[in-house]
Design a protein around this motif. Structure first.
Motif, PDB file in Angstrom:
ATOM      1  N   GLU A 230       0.874  -1.176   0.000  1.00  0.00           N
ATOM      2  CA  GLU A 230       0.000   0.000   0.000  1.00  0.00           C
ATOM      3  C   GLU A 230       0.915   1.230   0.000  1.00  0.00           C
ATOM      4  O   GLU A 230       2.050   1.170   0.499  1.00  0.00           O
ATOM      5  CB  GLU A 230      -0.921   0.024   1.226  1.00  0.00           C
ATOM      6  CG  GLU A 230      -0.185   0.092   2.560  1.00  0.00           C
ATOM      7  CD  GLU A 230      -1.091   0.350   3.766  1.00  0.00           C
ATOM      8  OE1 GLU A 230      -2.323   0.331   3.639  1.00  0.00           O
ATOM      9  OE2 GLU A 230      -0.551   0.582   4.860  1.00  0.00           O
ATOM     10  N   ARG A 262       0.715  -6.701  -4.705  1.00  0.00           N
ATOM     11  CA  ARG A 262       0.182  -7.752  -3.826  1.00  0.00           C
ATOM     12  C   ARG A 262       0.166  -9.065  -4.586  1.00  0.00           C
ATOM     13  O   ARG A 262      -0.326  -9.121  -5.715  1.00  0.00           O
ATOM     14  CB  ARG A 262      -1.251  -7.422  -3.379  1.00  0.00           C
ATOM     15  CG  ARG A 262      -1.307  -6.203  -2.500  1.00  0.00           C
ATOM     16  CD  ARG A 262      -2.708  -5.885  -2.019  1.00  0.00           C
ATOM     17  NE  ARG A 262      -2.690  -4.567  -1.388  1.00  0.00           N
ATOM     18  CZ  ARG A 262      -3.738  -3.951  -0.881  1.00  0.00           C
ATOM     19  NH1 ARG A 262      -4.916  -4.534  -0.917  1.00  0.00           N
ATOM     20  NH2 ARG A 262      -3.616  -2.763  -0.324  1.00  0.00           N
ATOM     21  N   GLU A 264      -1.675 -11.522  -5.052  1.00  0.00           N
ATOM     22  CA  GLU A 264      -3.064 -11.955  -4.871  1.00  0.00           C
ATOM     23  C   GLU A 264      -3.197 -13.444  -5.181  1.00  0.00           C
ATOM     24  O   GLU A 264      -2.658 -13.934  -6.171  1.00  0.00           O
ATOM     25  CB  GLU A 264      -3.993 -11.162  -5.801  1.00  0.00           C
ATOM     26  CG  GLU A 264      -4.030  -9.664  -5.535  1.00  0.00           C
ATOM     27  CD  GLU A 264      -4.851  -9.284  -4.316  1.00  0.00           C
ATOM     28  OE1 GLU A 264      -5.415 -10.170  -3.663  1.00  0.00           O
ATOM     29  OE2 GLU A 264      -4.898  -8.065  -4.016  1.00  0.00           O
ATOM     30  N   MET A 274      -5.319  -6.971  -9.442  1.00  0.00           N
ATOM     31  CA  MET A 274      -4.037  -7.169 -10.112  1.00  0.00           C
ATOM     32  C   MET A 274      -2.933  -7.415  -9.091  1.00  0.00           C
ATOM     33  O   MET A 274      -3.105  -7.146  -7.905  1.00  0.00           O
ATOM     34  CB  MET A 274      -3.683  -5.909 -10.922  1.00  0.00           C
ATOM     35  CG  MET A 274      -4.671  -5.585 -12.011  1.00  0.00           C
ATOM     36  SD  MET A 274      -4.586  -3.851 -12.414  1.00  0.00           S
ATOM     37  CE  MET A 274      -3.348  -3.873 -13.676  1.00  0.00           C
ATOM     38  N   GLU A 281      -4.050   7.519  -2.597  1.00  0.00           N
ATOM     39  CA  GLU A 281      -4.379   7.488  -1.172  1.00  0.00           C
ATOM     40  C   GLU A 281      -4.161   8.853  -0.523  1.00  0.00           C
ATOM     41  O   GLU A 281      -3.278   9.609  -0.918  1.00  0.00           O
ATOM     42  CB  GLU A 281      -3.520   6.458  -0.440  1.00  0.00           C
ATOM     43  CG  GLU A 281      -3.749   5.040  -0.936  1.00  0.00           C
ATOM     44  CD  GLU A 281      -3.326   3.988   0.072  1.00  0.00           C
ATOM     45  OE1 GLU A 281      -4.189   3.229   0.537  1.00  0.00           O
ATOM     46  OE2 GLU A 281      -2.131   3.920   0.393  1.00  0.00           O
ATOM     47  N   GLU A 344     -15.973  -3.485  -4.304  1.00  0.00           N
ATOM     48  CA  GLU A 344     -15.224  -2.356  -3.733  1.00  0.00           C
ATOM     49  C   GLU A 344     -14.452  -1.572  -4.801  1.00  0.00           C
ATOM     50  O   GLU A 344     -13.723  -2.137  -5.602  1.00  0.00           O
ATOM     51  CB  GLU A 344     -14.227  -2.898  -2.703  1.00  0.00           C
ATOM     52  CG  GLU A 344     -13.292  -1.838  -2.172  1.00  0.00           C
ATOM     53  CD  GLU A 344     -12.229  -2.405  -1.227  1.00  0.00           C
ATOM     54  OE1 GLU A 344     -12.300  -3.601  -0.879  1.00  0.00           O
ATOM     55  OE2 GLU A 344     -11.325  -1.634  -0.865  1.00  0.00           O
ATOM     56  N   LEU A 345     -14.640  -0.244  -4.724  1.00  0.00           N
ATOM     57  CA  LEU A 345     -13.911   0.646  -5.611  1.00  0.00           C
ATOM     58  C   LEU A 345     -12.926   1.468  -4.777  1.00  0.00           C
ATOM     59  O   LEU A 345     -11.795   1.712  -5.184  1.00  0.00           O
ATOM     60  CB  LEU A 345     -14.943   1.558  -6.298  1.00  0.00           C
ATOM     61  CG  LEU A 345     -14.513   2.583  -7.304  1.00  0.00           C
ATOM     62  CD1 LEU A 345     -13.756   1.936  -8.440  1.00  0.00           C
ATOM     63  CD2 LEU A 345     -15.761   3.279  -7.879  1.00  0.00           C
ATOM     64  N   GLU A 384      -8.307   7.747   6.421  1.00  0.00           N
ATOM     65  CA  GLU A 384      -7.679   7.500   5.120  1.00  0.00           C
ATOM     66  C   GLU A 384      -8.735   7.328   4.031  1.00  0.00           C
ATOM     67  O   GLU A 384      -9.769   6.706   4.260  1.00  0.00           O
ATOM     68  CB  GLU A 384      -6.863   6.211   5.235  1.00  0.00           C
ATOM     69  CG  GLU A 384      -6.485   5.574   3.918  1.00  0.00           C
ATOM     70  CD  GLU A 384      -5.817   4.224   4.107  1.00  0.00           C
ATOM     71  OE1 GLU A 384      -4.600   4.155   3.934  1.00  0.00           O
ATOM     72  OE2 GLU A 384      -6.520   3.242   4.435  1.00  0.00           O
ATOM     73  N   GLY A 388      -8.253   2.510  -5.740  1.00  0.00           N
ATOM     74  CA  GLY A 388      -7.408   1.889  -6.754  1.00  0.00           C
ATOM     75  C   GLY A 388      -7.638   2.592  -8.084  1.00  0.00           C
ATOM     76  O   GLY A 388      -8.773   2.698  -8.548  1.00  0.00           O
TER      77      GLY A 388
HETATM   78  N1  GAP Z   1      -4.144   1.766   2.514  1.00  0.00           N
HETATM   79  C1  GAP Z   1      -5.341   1.041   2.615  1.00  0.00           C
HETATM   80  C2  GAP Z   1      -5.505   0.015   1.601  1.00  0.00           C
HETATM   81  O1  GAP Z   1      -4.583  -0.312   0.870  1.00  0.00           O
HETATM   82  P1  GAP Z   1      -7.252  -1.644   0.590  1.00  0.00           P
HETATM   83  O2  GAP Z   1      -8.747  -1.725   0.794  1.00  0.00           O
HETATM   84  O3  GAP Z   1      -6.471  -2.872   0.769  1.00  0.00           O
HETATM   85  O4  GAP Z   1      -6.759  -0.501   1.568  1.00  0.00           O
HETATM   86  C3  GAP Z   1      -7.473   0.194  -1.244  1.00  0.00           C
HETATM   87  O5  GAP Z   1      -6.981  -1.067  -0.867  1.00  0.00           O
HETATM   88  C4  GAP Z   1      -7.958   0.173  -2.678  1.00  0.00           C
HETATM   89  O6  GAP Z   1      -6.908  -0.290  -3.525  1.00  0.00           O
HETATM   90  C5  GAP Z   1      -9.125  -0.757  -2.946  1.00  0.00           C
HETATM   91  O7  GAP Z   1     -10.355  -0.133  -2.668  1.00  0.00           O
HETATM   92  C6  GAP Z   1      -8.966  -1.059  -4.419  1.00  0.00           C
HETATM   93  O8  GAP Z   1      -9.564  -0.039  -5.194  1.00  0.00           O
HETATM   94  C7  GAP Z   1      -7.464  -1.007  -4.617  1.00  0.00           C
HETATM   95  N2  GAP Z   1      -6.902  -2.363  -4.657  1.00  0.00           N
HETATM   96  C8  GAP Z   1      -6.566  -3.149  -3.613  1.00  0.00           C
HETATM   97  N3  GAP Z   1      -6.049  -4.314  -4.035  1.00  0.00           N
HETATM   98  C9  GAP Z   1      -6.039  -4.260  -5.380  1.00  0.00           C
HETATM   99  C10 GAP Z   1      -5.622  -5.148  -6.416  1.00  0.00           C
HETATM  100  N4  GAP Z   1      -5.070  -6.312  -6.132  1.00  0.00           N
HETATM  101  N5  GAP Z   1      -5.778  -4.766  -7.710  1.00  0.00           N
HETATM  102  C11 GAP Z   1      -6.310  -3.558  -8.002  1.00  0.00           C
HETATM  103  N6  GAP Z   1      -6.714  -2.678  -7.082  1.00  0.00           N
HETATM  104  C12 GAP Z   1      -6.590  -3.012  -5.789  1.00  0.00           C
END
Ligand code: GAP
Length: 526
Positions: A230, A262, A264, A274, A281, A344-345, A384, A388
């Protein structure tokens, strides 16, 4: 007239799965998104942005940045490095707690997130509840009282109660890190592998999502560093630097746009999830005790940002988190209705003083603010907002994609907000002779100082309009024979396909007024 001639081809995009496939292939065909390293068969859950994609993505980032940094005198931006001191991730809790519970199906050999399997099961119970309500609405007609039905109908009460019980068990298992209980919920609910239908599951294991690498040439454990999962931690560790160098007073915010990584487990749905992605942020530092008010403020403000882009209210909703992350006191998602459901967006998180306190503890450096009004020092609390960029891009693309029947033809059009569209205006000579190309090029050379423009003289004018519709260009300027006589051109508007004549001198101003980002920014303060 033309607008009336349009019949929407609802049937063509009848089902959302079908629509999503079309969006994905359109994105590839028109230079928005390509699979990464495609000549080597691609890399799972990694994508590249093409010529139009990178323009759209930059415009999304610019709109976010302006809305957060330019429009708030107490929010400043930074651009921190992706690689950080490894203790950062010990302090933030990511080394110990940034895990997903993973389960494999022994028959299909497919891997899933255990919590997501359970959440999907709960969503099915929700669907059943909605179906009962819809059936009853049809049966009772105008006299139907939905609230009364939901609170008294036995079947609905039973389903609601079941969903709540499962939700409570899931929340507790996640909080306790109880992997056996997660598996037991899957077994008790008789959840089957969505692909094969098999219920032959392995144990649930924790899987850390951070990518690690080595710093320098000596490969021992001490050199292990991580690609940031993050961007937020780059902000926390710079809290004092920024506060002191910009002389900000609490409340103030630090914003950042940057890559995050990440590993994933389940990476599907195109660019929705992704392994390498970009986050936008903002950490808002507030007085302890004032975090709830700021949490409400940022919830509303961020929803306004999404709606300012013309997204229909019905496509966006809030969803409170049932399982809170290790740092959060409260958390809500802004969900968008993707073709594969509400997802989630963006997240808005009340992170307490967790991060700054932990960095203070691990670094031995004071991360406090002296509040002159209170005459005391404290570790600020943080609210915060985290969105994404790629998900926002996907939401914009899905929202914009449309197919319309125009007389005997079908046109595919991306109805992107003009301020975000990759190309703002195309300049087209009606025919490739009679001095029309020269006049059109003159206008094109003038406009490109202010806007991303295209000049196109190949193929019939109809085909050229379709090409611009397909990449989402909001305005086409056509130079015809009348232009040479009276110095006017036509401006065609993408969504209505209507044309108006304006003088060449006015063209620049007309385009400026219609594509400027200020139009969106003004909606945020109205
Ligand atoms: N700092 C807090 C944080 O990272 P999160 O809910 O894990 O919180 C925030 O991520 C945003 O990042 C998500 O709402 C999403 O839009 C985006 N996001 C998280 N993981 C993602 C992924 N693997 N691919 C694309 N977007 C991602």
């Amino acid at each position: 007239m033309v607008a009336r001639a349009i019949t929407y081809l609802c049937a063509m995009i009848a089902n959302d799965g079908e629509k999503f496939k079309k969006v994905v292939s359109h994105a590839k065909e028109y230079g928005y998104i390509y699979p990464s390293s495609e000549i080597y068969d691609g890399l799972s859950a990694v994508y590249d942005y093409g010529p139009y994609g990178s323009l759209l993505k930059n415009n999304i980032k610019e709109y976010w940045w302006k809305a957060m940094v330019q429009m708030h005198e107490n929010i400043v931006g930074i651009d921190a490095a992706i690689l950080m001191h490894p203790t950062t991730w010990k302090a933030s809790g990511h080394v110990d707690a940034f895990n997903d519970p993973l389960i494999d199906n022994k028959d299909s050999k497919k891997r899933y997130r255990a919590d997501v399997l359970i959440e999907d099961f709960m969503a099915k119970l929700d669907d059943k509840i909605h179906k009962e309500v819809d059936k009853a609405r049809k049966r009772f007609g105008g006299s139907f009282d939905e609230a009364m039905f939901i609170s008294t109908n036995n079947r609905v009460l039973e389903l609601t109660d079941r969903k709540k019980q499962i939700g409570d068990r899931l929340a507790k298992a996640m909080t306790d890190g109880n992997m056996e209980e997660l598996r037991q919920i899957i077994v008790d609910c008789e959840i089957a592998d969505p692909e094969s239908g098999s219920r032959n599951w392995t144990e649930v294991r924790q899987f850390n999502l951070m990518f690690s690498t080595k710093l320098g040439s000596v490969a021992d454990a001490a050199d292990t560093i991580y690609l940031r999962p993050e961007t937020a931690q780059g902000i926390f560790v710079n809290f004092l630097n920024v506060q002191k160098t910009t002389r900000q007073k609490v409340p103030f915010g630090i914003a950042q746009i940057g890559k995050a990584f990440r590993n994933e487990i389940v990476a599907r749905q195109f660019i929705f999830r992704m392994r390498e992605f970009e986050q936008m942020e903002m950490q808002y530092f507030v007085r302890p005790g004032e975090e709830d008010n700021w949490y409400s403020y940022w919830k509303e403000h961020r929803m306004k940002w999404h709606k300012s882009l013309g997204t229909d209210d019905s496509m966006l909703k809030f969803k409170d988190h049932e399982n809170l992350a290790h740092y959060a006191k409260a958390a809500v998602d802004i969900e968008f209705q993707f073709p594969f459901g509400f997802k989630e967006l963006e997240g808005i998180h009340s992170r307490t003083d967790y991060d700054l306190s932990r960095h203070q503890e691990f670094s031995g450096k004071k991360l406090q603010f002296f509040d002159p009004e209170l005459n005391q020092s404290y570790v600020p609390f943080v609210v915060e907002t985290s969105i994404g960029c790629d998900r926002m891009f996907l939401a914009m693309l899905c929202n914009a994609y449309d197919e319309e029947q125009v007389q005997d033809d079908t046109r595919t059009v991306l109805k992107l907000p003009p301020a975000l569209a990759p190309v703002k205006v195309a300049v087209l000579p009606l025919v490739k002779k009679d001095g029309l190309p020269e006049k059109a090029l003159e206008i094109f050379h003038q406009l490109r100082f202010s806007h991303q423009c295209q000049y196109d003289e190949k193929d019939s004018i109809g085909k050229r309009y379709r090409r611009q519709d397909a990449i989402g260009t909001p305005y086409c300027i056509t130079v015809d024979h009348q232009s040479l006589e009276d110095g006017t051109v036509t401006i065609r508007e993408r969504d209505t396909m209507q044309q108006e004549r304006v003088s060449v001198e006015e063209v620049q101003q007309v385009v400026n007024e219609r594509v400027q980002m200020n139009l969106l920014l003004k909606k945020l303060v109205s």
